[in-house]
Design an enzyme around this catalytic site. Structure first.
Site, PDB file in Angstrom:
ATOM      1  N   GLY A 118      13.654 -11.766 -11.074  1.00  0.00           N
ATOM      2  CA  GLY A 118      14.152 -12.635 -11.063  1.00  0.00           C
ATOM      3  C   GLY A 118      15.745 -12.962  -9.902  1.00  0.00           C
ATOM      4  O   GLY A 118      16.794 -13.318 -10.127  1.00  0.00           O
ATOM      5  N   VAL A 152      -3.440  -6.540  -1.362  1.00  0.00           N
ATOM      6  CA  VAL A 152      -3.100  -7.561  -3.193  1.00  0.00           C
ATOM      7  C   VAL A 152      -4.136  -8.667  -2.755  1.00  0.00           C
ATOM      8  O   VAL A 152      -4.163  -8.933  -4.160  1.00  0.00           O
ATOM      9  CB  VAL A 152      -1.137  -8.065  -2.685  1.00  0.00           C
ATOM     10  CG1 VAL A 152      -1.092  -8.952  -3.279  1.00  0.00           C
ATOM     11  CG2 VAL A 152      -0.741  -6.967  -2.478  1.00  0.00           C
ATOM     12  N   CYS A 207       2.937  -5.369   3.581  1.00  0.00           N
ATOM     13  CA  CYS A 207       2.842  -4.454   4.702  1.00  0.00           C
ATOM     14  C   CYS A 207       4.146  -4.084   5.542  1.00  0.00           C
ATOM     15  O   CYS A 207       4.893  -4.802   4.913  1.00  0.00           O
ATOM     16  CB  CYS A 207       1.931  -5.396   5.274  1.00  0.00           C
ATOM     17  SG  CYS A 207       0.201  -5.710   4.384  1.00  0.00           S
ATOM     18  N   ASN A 227       3.372  -9.569   7.471  1.00  0.00           N
ATOM     19  CA  ASN A 227       3.704  -8.930   6.466  1.00  0.00           C
ATOM     20  C   ASN A 227       4.148 -10.003   5.439  1.00  0.00           C
ATOM     21  O   ASN A 227       5.003 -10.345   5.776  1.00  0.00           O
ATOM     22  CB  ASN A 227       4.856  -8.157   6.414  1.00  0.00           C
ATOM     23  CG  ASN A 227       5.613  -7.631   5.377  1.00  0.00           C
ATOM     24  OD1 ASN A 227       4.938  -7.203   4.252  1.00  0.00           O
ATOM     25  ND2 ASN A 227       7.001  -7.084   5.748  1.00  0.00           N
ATOM     26  N   GLY A 228       3.518 -10.290   4.444  1.00  0.00           N
ATOM     27  CA  GLY A 228       4.041 -10.826   2.889  1.00  0.00           C
ATOM     28  C   GLY A 228       2.348 -11.694   2.660  1.00  0.00           C
ATOM     29  O   GLY A 228       1.524 -11.488   2.036  1.00  0.00           O
TER      30      GLY A 228
END
Length: 614
Positions: free
Chosen positions: A378, A53, A2, A77-78
């Site tokens: 990665g 999500v 976000c 956000n996360g």
């Protein structure tokens, strides 16, 4: 993922400032294309843009909770990768939940533990909580700085946001740059010193730090930092622990209510994550894993092997597709697209950046977003396990400066005499390097090679890795794609930081312990392949285009960059075929073409952001 923003003004009621809050929030629309929300209560104004999500039907933000007659509000956000465990513990402590989203878990974790909640979190995050019990706003950022958070305090107003563009919408925050900001741009850039936002009144909350803003002002503190400890595991035990940690964090990060894919370059780091993801999907019956790779039109015709980039990725990507049976998507871009996207890359960062390395990632993420919402990358394995050439070359280890900031005297020579006198770039670089080395946590009794490599590891994790994490966050979130970075799990980073160098390089190979940990996961030829970095274009058309662009800027007397640089020196470089193509400038990937593109980005940044210097 976000975008978050907000402002606080203790003396006054902000309910009349709703349109300002909306404008600030809308600057972050690309970070959260699915929903928007704002909340104002007295002196507090919070704004949020959402990329859904987990639990897309719920979890709207700002999220409000009431507990013991007190009000708590969060913008976040996360992703919390240990949300299920935290939720279980909080339920046992009497908390009740209305959604399945981790935002609610984080808010209740704060209600339960206050600022100490950060010690409980495993994930990537930047958040702000209004706490009416303590009459304060609490802000925190994840341990490695995967998610961004900027702030400013001007007069009696405190402003924060995921990106500088949100703060710059507030009339109190102006796009001013002083000597430190210019030194960051011209001698440190495209890296940044942790905590510096480049703009004069904008600062960055450092990774692993939290902040309390109350009527008494700002208090910032570190809640986590790398620590030096004796490593007692032998080689086999170390390899087993690395594999255990990597597998655990990857499986946590594969949890999502929307499609997840993997970025696959054919190298060790991305191939390992993809192989582990395929195994997990097979065990859980989730079908084939979608994978994506990036390349450039005609790159095979122009590729030249060198020490930083020993071989092309294409054959190795196909090797892994055949091995893992992934649903692969080859994506390629041509030079005109890369050049055009340089502007979007700049706007996504709000600063000049890694030029075509940025713009190609921006375009890559734009294509991925058409088929997925979350990607596994990665990123960061080289910083953590010691994969870069500068870990293995004595002249770079003992250079007395950041090994990716190559040729600092040449970089300083690009500036006008007035700028050199004002910002003192070499002195500034030396001070920032000394600051970084002074931070390194020493281990009693450690000397020689191991002490030297501890310093190099610390510099890479705390100074170079944030550059690449900034890039990954801004370019992916610029198109509304969430990219997760399993190698940045703080448990893995802390463990690997203390592995002795002779174990890290077991088998006399860079990232030897990671290769050993992945035996049986990857085919041996992929497992022991020589490292190759993120692909860049080798097409001379790119050099010709960006060089012409810079020469046009030099010919325009209104160009705002002209007082800052030495135009004659830039023309001299442009006229030299060798300097134009092979001039060392920054890191592994940025040489002559990227220097020209960077200067063009600086000029555009000064114009479009109306940057004032002083």
């Amino acid at each position: 993922m976000c975008g978050i923003t907000g402002f606080v003004q203790w003396r006054g009621d902000l309910t009349g400032h709703s349109q300002l809050l909306v404008r600030m929030t809308e600057t972050l629309a690309n970070r959260g294309p699915d929903a928007a929300g704002t909340w104002i209560s007295g002196p507090i104004a919070f704004g949020h843009r959402r990329l859904s999500v987990i639990d897309p039907e719920n979890g709207a933000q700002p999220m409000i909770a009431r507990h013991d007659d007190k009000v708590y509000a969060i913008v976040y956000n996360g992703e919390l990768y240990n949300a299920p465990e935290l939720k279980k513990e909080l339920k046992q402590r009497g908390h009740h939940f209305l959604t399945e989203c981790d935002t609610e878990v984080l808010l209740h974790a704060y209600i339960e533990w206050g600022p100490d909640c950060t010690e409980k979190l495993n994930g990537i995050f930047a958040f702000a909580v209004w706490d009416s019990l303590r009459d304060q706003v609490f802000l925190a950022r994840d341990r490695l700085g995967v998610k961004p958070l900027f702030y400013s305090q001007v007069d009696d107003v405190f402003v924060f946001g995921s990106e500088p563009k949100a703060l710059l919408q507030h009339p109190k925050v102006q796009p001013k740059v002083g000597p430190e900001g210019l030194a960051e741009i011209f001698i440190i850039g495209p890296a940044r010193t942790p905590g510096h936002g480049v703009y004069k009144d904008i600062f960055e909350l450092r990774p692993g730090h939290a902040m309390i803003y109350s009527r008494s002002g700002i208090r910032t503190y570190a809640y986590w930092k790398l620590e030096s400890d004796q490593h007692t595991d032998n080689v086999d035990e170390t390899a087993a622990r690395v594999r255990e940690l990597l597998q655990d964090t990857l499986e946590r990060q594969l949890v999502s209510d929307v499609p997840v894919c993997s970025l696959l370059s054919g190298g060790l780091d991305s191939s390992a994550l993809t192989a582990l993801a395929v195994d997990y999907y097979n065990r859980t019956g989730q079908g084939r894993v979608d994978t994506f790779s990036v390349d450039y039109v005609d790159n095979d015709k122009h590729f030249k092997s060198h020490s930083f980039q020993p071989g092309a990725d294409g054959p190795w990507i196909q090797r892994m597709i055949d091995e893992l049976n992934t649903n692969h998507h080859f994506i390629a871009f041509d030079t005109p697209e890369l050049v055009t996207a340089l502007d979007n890359a700049l706007y996504s960062r709000d600063l000049p950046g890694m030029t075509d390395v940025d713009s190609s990632l921006y375009l890559f993420c734009q294509e991925i977003k058409k088929k997925a919402t979350v990607a596994i990358s990665g990123e960061a394995a080289d910083e953590i396990f010691g994969g870069y050439p500068w870990f293995h070359r004595e002249e770079m280890l003992s250079s007395g400066t950041f090994p990716w900031s190559v040729a600092p005297k040449m970089r300083a020579s690009l500036l006008s005499p007035e700028m050199n006198e004002w910002i003192r770039p070499l002195e500034y670089l030396g001070d920032r390097y000394s600051d970084a080395v002074a931070e390194v946590p020493k281990l009693d009794g450690e000397t020689g090679k191991q002490a030297q490599m501890r310093v190099m590891s610390y510099l890479n994790i705390t100074r170079f890795m944030p550059t690449l994490l900034d890039r990954k966050d801004r370019m992916s979130m610029g198109v509304g794609l969430e990219v997760r970075v399993p190698y940045c799990d703080h448990r893995l980073v802390q463990y690997v930081f203390n592995i002795p160098w002779e174990i890290k390089t077991v088998g006399n190979r860079e990232k030897g312990i990671l290769r050993k940990a992945l035996e049986g996961v990857l085919p041996d030829d992929v497992l022991y392949r020589k490292k190759s970095p993120y692909p860049k274009t080798h097409n001379p058309a790119y050099l010709n285009k960006v060089r012409s662009q810079v020469l046009s800027i030099l010919d325009d007397p209104s160009s705002p960059i002209l007082p800052l640089i030495d135009p004659a020196k830039i023309r001299e470089i442009a006229a030299s075929p060798e300097s134009s193509s092979n001039l060392p400038w920054f890191g592994q990937l940025m040489s002559g073409p990227q220097l020209f593109a960077y200067l063009a980005q600086v000029d555009l940044w000064l114009r479009k952001y109306n940057v004032s210097i002083g």
